[in-house]
Design a protein around this motif. Structure first.
Motif, PDB file in Angstrom:
ATOM      1  N   UNK A 181    -104.532  87.028  40.641  1.00  0.00           N
ATOM      2  CA  UNK A 181    -104.334  88.330  41.294  1.00  0.00           C
ATOM      3  C   UNK A 181    -103.547  89.301  40.425  1.00  0.00           C
ATOM      4  N   UNK A 182    -102.926  88.788  39.385  1.00  0.00           N
ATOM      5  CA  UNK A 182    -102.090  89.649  38.531  1.00  0.00           C
ATOM      6  C   UNK A 182    -102.924  90.756  37.899  1.00  0.00           C
ATOM      7  N   UNK A 183    -102.356  91.945  37.907  1.00  0.00           N
ATOM      8  CA  UNK A 183    -103.026  93.091  37.317  1.00  0.00           C
ATOM      9  C   UNK A 183    -103.937  93.838  38.275  1.00  0.00           C
ATOM     10  N   UNK A 184    -104.301  93.216  39.389  1.00  0.00           N
ATOM     11  CA  UNK A 184    -105.148  93.886  40.369  1.00  0.00           C
ATOM     12  C   UNK A 184    -104.278  94.644  41.379  1.00  0.00           C
ATOM     13  N   UNK A 185    -104.776  95.784  41.811  1.00  0.00           N
ATOM     14  CA  UNK A 185    -104.053  96.586  42.794  1.00  0.00           C
ATOM     15  C   UNK A 185    -104.252  95.990  44.188  1.00  0.00           C
ATOM     16  N   UNK A 186    -103.153  95.523  44.767  1.00  0.00           N
ATOM     17  CA  UNK A 186    -103.172  94.997  46.131  1.00  0.00           C
ATOM     18  C   UNK A 186    -102.509  96.046  47.012  1.00  0.00           C
ATOM     19  N   UNK A 187    -103.318  96.706  47.812  1.00  0.00           N
ATOM     20  CA  UNK A 187    -102.833  97.846  48.599  1.00  0.00           C
ATOM     21  C   UNK A 187    -102.460  97.383  50.003  1.00  0.00           C
ATOM     22  N   UNK A 188    -101.193  97.567  50.348  1.00  0.00           N
ATOM     23  CA  UNK A 188    -100.695  97.237  51.689  1.00  0.00           C
ATOM     24  C   UNK A 188     -99.978  98.484  52.200  1.00  0.00           C
ATOM     25  N   UNK A 189    -100.732  99.450  52.743  1.00  0.00           N
ATOM     26  CA  UNK A 189    -100.109 100.725  53.133  1.00  0.00           C
ATOM     27  C   UNK A 189     -99.194 100.565  54.336  1.00  0.00           C
ATOM     28  N   UNK A 190     -98.203 101.437  54.377  1.00  0.00           N
ATOM     29  CA  UNK A 190     -97.345 101.494  55.561  1.00  0.00           C
ATOM     30  C   UNK A 190     -96.330 100.387  55.672  1.00  0.00           C
ATOM     31  N   UNK A 191     -95.894  99.794  54.552  1.00  0.00           N
ATOM     32  CA  UNK A 191     -94.838  98.782  54.635  1.00  0.00           C
ATOM     33  C   UNK A 191     -93.556  99.480  55.060  1.00  0.00           C
ATOM     34  N   UNK A 192     -93.032  99.096  56.215  1.00  0.00           N
ATOM     35  CA  UNK A 192     -91.873  99.793  56.797  1.00  0.00           C
ATOM     36  C   UNK A 192     -90.573  99.246  56.220  1.00  0.00           C
ATOM     37  N   UNK A 193     -89.659 100.115  55.796  1.00  0.00           N
ATOM     38  CA  UNK A 193     -88.341  99.644  55.348  1.00  0.00           C
ATOM     39  C   UNK A 193     -87.646  98.848  56.450  1.00  0.00           C
ATOM     40  N   UNK A 194     -86.898  97.818  56.041  1.00  0.00           N
ATOM     41  CA  UNK A 194     -86.117  96.964  56.939  1.00  0.00           C
ATOM     42  C   UNK A 194     -86.985  96.022  57.765  1.00  0.00           C
ATOM     43  N   UNK A 195     -88.299  96.044  57.529  1.00  0.00           N
ATOM     44  CA  UNK A 195     -89.179  95.130  58.255  1.00  0.00           C
ATOM     45  C   UNK A 195     -89.223  93.790  57.534  1.00  0.00           C
ATOM     46  N   UNK A 196     -89.604  92.747  58.265  1.00  0.00           N
ATOM     47  CA  UNK A 196     -89.693  91.426  57.643  1.00  0.00           C
ATOM     48  C   UNK A 196     -90.797  91.393  56.597  1.00  0.00           C
ATOM     49  N   UNK A 197     -91.901  92.136  56.835  1.00  0.00           N
ATOM     50  CA  UNK A 197     -92.987  92.112  55.861  1.00  0.00           C
ATOM     51  C   UNK A 197     -92.618  92.861  54.590  1.00  0.00           C
ATOM     52  N   UNK A 198     -91.679  93.800  54.661  1.00  0.00           N
ATOM     53  CA  UNK A 198     -91.187  94.444  53.435  1.00  0.00           C
ATOM     54  C   UNK A 198     -90.463  93.415  52.576  1.00  0.00           C
ATOM     55  N   UNK A 199     -89.613  92.598  53.201  1.00  0.00           N
ATOM     56  CA  UNK A 199     -88.917  91.544  52.452  1.00  0.00           C
ATOM     57  C   UNK A 199     -89.902  90.514  51.919  1.00  0.00           C
ATOM     58  N   UNK A 200     -90.927  90.196  52.722  1.00  0.00           N
ATOM     59  CA  UNK A 200     -91.922  89.211  52.298  1.00  0.00           C
ATOM     60  C   UNK A 200     -92.655  89.695  51.049  1.00  0.00           C
TER      61      UNK A 200
END
Length: 305
Positions: A181-200
Motif C-alpha cells: 500500500x505504500x506510495x498509494x493515496x489512501x483517502x479517508x475524508x472527514x477524520x475528526x480531531x480527537x476521534x478514536x479513528x484519528x488516533x488509529x
C-alpha cells in the motif's frame, strides 16, 4: 408532575388518567394540589378539555425535565425495565452489523440501537455515565480520561480491506500486504480531531509508512464510492463487516489486507456498577466471533483481548 405533563400534552384529563392508570378525579386532585403548591392556575377548562395558562406554559418545560430526570433515576437502578440502548458509530458500521446478527439470533431482545452524533469518544463515555445509554461501541484511546464509574472492555476486532475502483493499479490483487500500500493515496475524508479513528489512522500511517489523506469534508459514502469508481489513483480503507452498497457498474473491489491483518479494535463502554442485564448476552455474542487471521496488527492503545 407527571399528571400535569401528560394532561398538558393530551389536552384531556380523562386521556391522561387512562394512560396513567388512575381515575380522572385522581388526576384532577393531583393537578389541584400542584396548583396550590405553586399558587398559580396551570389550566383553564374548555369545551374540548383543558388548555395551559401562561403560567402553565412557563412551567411545562421544567416539569418535563423533572419527569425525565425521575425516569432516568429509576432506570439507573432498574435497568431491566426498559430496552437495552447501545450506541454505534453508524447503522452501516461493523458494530451495527454484529448487533443486527445478535438480534436475529435473539429476536425477543428489547434492543434500541442509537447513533450519538459525537466524534469524541469521551462524550459517549459521559452519556454512559449519565445513563442516557447503556453501552457504547467506542474506544477511549487514553483510558486515564475515562470517568471513574465507566469501564472499557474489548469487544471485537474488525479487519481492514482496501476498497478501490476497477482502474486502480491494485484492483486485480486478491490480497494485499501493508507494504504494497505504500506510495498509494489512501483517502479517508472527514477524520475528526480527537476521534478514536484519528488516533488509529495516525498510528497506522506511522507504523507502515502509509499515505493516508484526510483532506476535504466527507460528503457521504455515496460520493466517496462515486469518486473511487471514476479515478485510478484513489483508494480507501473499510472494515470487512462494514456495509457498503454501490451501483453494479461501479465495479468496486474489496481486497483483504494480510501479513499482518490490520485490525481496527472495537471496544465497549459500559457502567462499572449495575449494567443493563441484557449486556451480558451481547458481550458473550461478540466474544464468540471468529478470531482474525494472524499475524495481526492492532494499535498500541487497543484494550487487551
Amino acid at each position: 408532575m407527571r399528571s400535569f405533563v401528560r394532561a398538558s400534552e393530551l389536552g384531556q384529563l380523562q386521556q391522561a388518567a387512562d394512560e396513567l392508570g388512575v381515575t380522572q378525579q385522581a388526576v384532577s386532585k393531583r393537578i389541584a394540589a400542584l396548583e396550590r403548591e405553586l399558587d398559580v392556575r396551570l389550566f383553564t377548562r374548555t369545551a374540548r378539555g383543558v388548555e395551559l395558562t401562561l403560567d402553565g406554559q412557563a412551567f411545562l418545560p421544567h416539569a418535563r425535565d423533572v419527569v425525565a430526570g425521575v425516569d432516568r433515576a429509576v432506570a439507573a437502578v432498574r435497568p431491566g425495565s426498559r430496552a437495552l440502548r447501545i450506541d454505534v458509530l453508524g447503522l452501516r458500521s461493523a458494530q451495527a452489523v454484529v448487533l443486527h446478527d445478535y438480534w436475529r439470533s435473539y429476536p425477543e431482545t428489547n434492543l434500541d440501537v442509537v447513533t450519538l452524533r459525537v466524534d469524541d469518544p469521551r462524550e459517549a463515555a459521559a452519556a454512559v455515565q449519565a445513563g442516557d445509554i447503556d453501552a457504547s461501541f467506542r474506544s477511549v484511546t487514553d483510558p486515564a480520561t475515562l470517568p471513574r464509574d465507566v469501564r472499557m472492555i474489548h469487544a471485537f476486532d474488525s479487519p481492514l480491506e482496501l476498497l478501490v475502483g476497477p482502474r486502480h493499479p491494485l484492483a486485480s490483487a486478491r490480497t494485499l500486504t501493508p507494504q504494497r500500500l505504500r506510495g498509494h493515496r489512501i483517502w479517508v475524508p472527514g477524520i475528526a480531531p480527537r476521534s478514536e479513528w484519528a488516533d488509529f489512522y495516525d498510528q497506522l500511517a506511522t507504523d507502515f509508512d502509509l499515505r493516508i489523506d484526510a483532506a476535504g469534508p466527507h460528503f457521504g459514502d455515496e460520493v466517496l464510492l462515486d469518486i473511487l469508481a471514476d479515478t485510478a489513483d484513489v483508494a480507501t480503507l473499510v472494515g470487512s463487516r462494514d456495509r457498503y452498497l454501490w451501483p453494479v457498474n461501479h465495479d468496486l473491489r474489496r481486497i483483504p489486507i494480510v501479513d499482518p491483518t490490520l485490525a481496527y479494535p472495537l471496544s465497549l463502554l459500559l457502567p462499572r456498577a449495575n449494567p443493563h442485564p441484557g449486556l451480558r448476552a451481547v458481550i458473550d455474542h461478540v466474544a464468540g466471533l471468529a478470531p482474525l487471521p494472524t499475524p495481526m496488527w492492532r494499535p498500541s492503545w487497543a484494550p487487551a483481548t
